[in-house]
Design a protein around this motif. Structure first.
Motif, PDB file in Angstrom:
ATOM      1  N   GLN A  79       0.864  -1.093  -0.078  1.00  0.00           N
ATOM      2  CA  GLN A  79      -0.168   0.006  -0.028  1.00  0.00           C
ATOM      3  C   GLN A  79       0.843   1.192  -0.008  1.00  0.00           C
ATOM      4  O   GLN A  79       0.101   2.283  -0.473  1.00  0.00           O
ATOM      5  N   SER A  80       2.277   1.123   0.689  1.00  0.00           N
ATOM      6  CA  SER A  80       2.971   2.257   0.706  1.00  0.00           C
ATOM      7  C   SER A  80       4.123   2.110   0.131  1.00  0.00           C
ATOM      8  O   SER A  80       4.771   0.838   0.332  1.00  0.00           O
ATOM      9  N   VAL A  81       4.969   3.239  -0.301  1.00  0.00           N
ATOM     10  CA  VAL A  81       6.356   3.046  -0.625  1.00  0.00           C
ATOM     11  C   VAL A  81       7.296   2.777   0.560  1.00  0.00           C
ATOM     12  O   VAL A  81       8.408   2.203   0.432  1.00  0.00           O
ATOM     13  N   ARG A  82       6.603   2.936   1.699  1.00  0.00           N
ATOM     14  CA  ARG A  82       7.518   2.884   2.944  1.00  0.00           C
ATOM     15  C   ARG A  82       7.471   1.356   3.101  1.00  0.00           C
ATOM     16  O   ARG A  82       8.687   1.051   3.679  1.00  0.00           O
ATOM     17  N   GLU A  83       6.941   0.643   2.299  1.00  0.00           N
ATOM     18  CA  GLU A  83       6.847  -1.092   2.464  1.00  0.00           C
ATOM     19  C   GLU A  83       7.827  -1.612   1.437  1.00  0.00           C
ATOM     20  O   GLU A  83       8.240  -2.921   1.765  1.00  0.00           O
ATOM     21  N   LEU A  84       8.503  -0.748   0.742  1.00  0.00           N
ATOM     22  CA  LEU A  84       9.247  -1.395  -0.512  1.00  0.00           C
ATOM     23  C   LEU A  84      10.698  -1.871   0.185  1.00  0.00           C
ATOM     24  O   LEU A  84      11.181  -1.137   0.948  1.00  0.00           O
ATOM     25  N   ASN A  85      11.208  -2.973  -0.442  1.00  0.00           N
ATOM     26  CA  ASN A  85      12.398  -3.481  -0.306  1.00  0.00           C
ATOM     27  C   ASN A  85      13.173  -3.342  -1.692  1.00  0.00           C
ATOM     28  O   ASN A  85      12.861  -3.766  -2.832  1.00  0.00           O
TER      29      ASN A  85
END
Length: 571
Positions: A6-12
């Motif tokens: 849902q958010s770019v904060r979750e991306l690895n």
């Protein structure tokens, strides 16, 4: 099944696959461009087109999803590779609005974090890239920075149009939702969540005057909603999104859509950020080329130089290359003999003005003769109403032997000849379905035995083996019918001749643009191709021609059948 992101904060951003190295030079690459929905649907038992089938399609089918998918592309990799193409340019694969049946092209993104389920899954994209890399092939993804899909509406859901009198952004209306459940569900609004704010969009209404530079940059592209990439938070979100797809799928390059509609500073920041990320993970030559529908004067501002970042002294390099629209605007008419080749020569002369080393200018351009939009001749392919199939091989042969990175649009190698009153006629299905080529249905066109396919494959193999055809300087050659009076062709009914020269090697190309045989004398380099030298046609080793002294020049007489091409060099 994992919860949707849902958010770019979750991306690895750690690569999930082994990092596949970039080519040392993208001129070593022959690109095959396909629309995912129109290429292959992975269905067993498809029957080949023979030409004897009854004709008749429903025109409505051309404007909606037909069922092509990523698994279908995987099973056709050998077909693409057999043509000599070693890179695939995929139309956008990210998720579009699910209620929109006309978004088969992929350019109206609703979720930047997911693959459109109509094309497949994230794992399917990973498998496609993995299988391509196993064959030594590269995968280029078509991406969009300029706009999102039609994910929200202006007040009242009315169409709003750009106006210079409207100094401020128009009011925001509402987010489009398909699920009445409270809060946004995965098919509602837009994802990632960072783009779910009205201020992320310019909100200036649809473009009406496409020739006005300010309006073209600030206005909405039809019903698609213009992202405000001048904002650091919006641009950062898009940078993270596309870094993620490189990490998760191992993508080798990006084709950037609608570059002319974006601010140059933001474009350069994006390109630099992606390049720095790729170098950090081991992709030293990640390729970023753009769609800029313009002339050489405009294109050269984006290429081979750094762009100043507004409000600072910082400069970042922008695009590596651009689609070669200046060549596209004249190549079809030249190959068909409708245009004096002088315009083609003049176009290459401009390289010497715009680039310090004109021998290297080819690295900045991706050449093509057909595409999915057909900007200057809507809407028809190169072969539309054309009885001379060899001309298709001549056109791609020119791209394969001249400066630049050659690109072929799917179906050209099968003689696709679509044309009509909208772009669906240049987006027919290779797998047939309900919108097959030649007004057919339910018949596939994956035939390596097709004469155009075979001709292109032979030329591509020669290009692969001849460095001069990839990196050499290019010189158009004077011709003569009698061996005495030499000059550049006076009209399009001629032998088009040019040399590629690299180090001590000259390769001479001769293309007969007439529907009748020709046997012109063609000028060659006096030092590299001396009197008495024997030139062999690499397309037909039984043809060997001697260089002669003709007045104060060296020349070779090249007999050619109608619409025949020769590639000549000393062995």
């Amino acid at each position: 099944m994992a919860e949707p992101l849902q958010s770019v904060r979750e991306l690895n951003f750690t690569p999930l696959l082994d990092v596949f190295p970039s080519p040392a030079d993208w001129r070593d690459v022959f690109v095959y461009f396909l629309l995912v929905d129109r290429f292959d649907n992975n269905q067993k038992g498809l029957r080949p087109y023979t030409g004897a089938e009854p004709r008749g399609r429903d025109a409505k089918q051309g404007k909606i999803f037909q069922g092509g998918n990523l698994k279908g592309i995987i099973r056709r990799l050998n077909y693409i590779n057999g043509l000599g193409a070693n890179a695939i340019w995929l139309s956008p694969v990210l998720k579009n609005r699910q209620e929109k049946a006309d978004s088969y092209h992929g350019y109206g993104i609703q979720n930047f974090l997911e693959v459109d389920p109509r094309f497949g899954t994230r794992e399917d994209l990973q498998n496609l890239v993995r299988e391509a890399h196993a064959r030594g092939m590269y995968v280029i993804l078509d991406i969009i920075l300029n706009h999102s899909g039609d994910n929200w509406a202006y007040p009242g859901d009315f169409p709003y149009y750009y106006s210079k009198q409207a100094a401020d952004a128009f009011d925001f209306g509402f987010w489009r939702q398909n699920d009445p459940t409270p809060d946004f569900q995965i098919d509602d609004a837009i994802w990632p969540v960072e783009l779910q704010r009205p201020e992320c969009y310019k909100r200036r209404g649809q473009i009406r005057n496409w020739g006005d530079a300010e309006e073209a940059i600030d206005g909405d592209f039809l019903s698609l909603k213009e992202l405000d990439i001048r904002r650091a938070d919006v641009l950062d979100t898009l940078i993270k999104v596309y870094k993620y797809w490189i990490a998760v799928a191992g993508i080798d390059g990006f084709r950037v859509d609608t570059v002319k509609h974006m601010e140059s500073s933001a474009t350069a920041i994006f390109c630099n950020a992606i390049r720095e990320y790729c170098r950090r993970i081991g992709k030293q030559n990640f390729f970023i080329f753009g769609e800029i529908v313009a002339d050489d004067e405009t294109l050269q501002r984006y290429l081979g130089r750094n762009s100043r970042i507004e409000g600072s002294n910082e400069r970042f390099p922008s695009l590596d290359a651009a689609l070669d629209f200046p060549l596209y605007f004249i190549l079809e008419e030249t190959i068909k003999g409708f245009l004096n080749p002088r315009e083609l020569r003049d176009r290459y002369e401009r390289f010497k003005t715009h680039y310090a080393d004109h021998g290297e200018a080819g690295q900045y351009f991706v050449g093509f003769v057909d595409n999915h939009d057909q900007m200057s001749r809507p809407y028809r392919r190169f072969m539309h109403r054309n009885l001379f199939q060899n001309q298709a091989a001549l056109a791609i042969g020119y791209l394969l032997t001249s400066q630049g990175v050659p690109c072929i649009y799917y179906g050209t190698e099968q003689g696709f000849d679509g044309g009509g009153d909208n772009d669906s006629y240049v987006r027919e299905c290779m797998f047939g379905g309900k919108w097959g080529a030649f007004d057919s249905t339910e018949r596939h066109f994956f035939k390596p035995s097709h004469p155009i396919y075979k001709s292109i494959a032979r030329i591509a193999a020669i290009r692969k083996s001849e460095p001069a055809l990839r990196y050499g300087r290019q010189y158009f050659r004077e011709i003569s019918g009698n061996g005495t009076d030499f000059g550049f062709p006076l009209d399009g009914k001629c032998t088009l001749a040019f040399s590629r020269i690299l180090d001590d090697t000259e390769v001479l190309m001769a293309l007969n643009l007439q529907s009748a045989p020709r046997a012109d004398f063609i000028t060659v380099d006096s030092n590299l191709s001396p009197d008495g030298a024997t030139l062999t046609n690499l397309l037909d080793a039984t043809t060997q021609l001697n260089v002669e002294t003709r007045g104060n020049r060296r020349a070779v007489r090249v007999p050619l059948a109608a619409h025949e091409m020769a590639i000549l060099r000393q062995l």
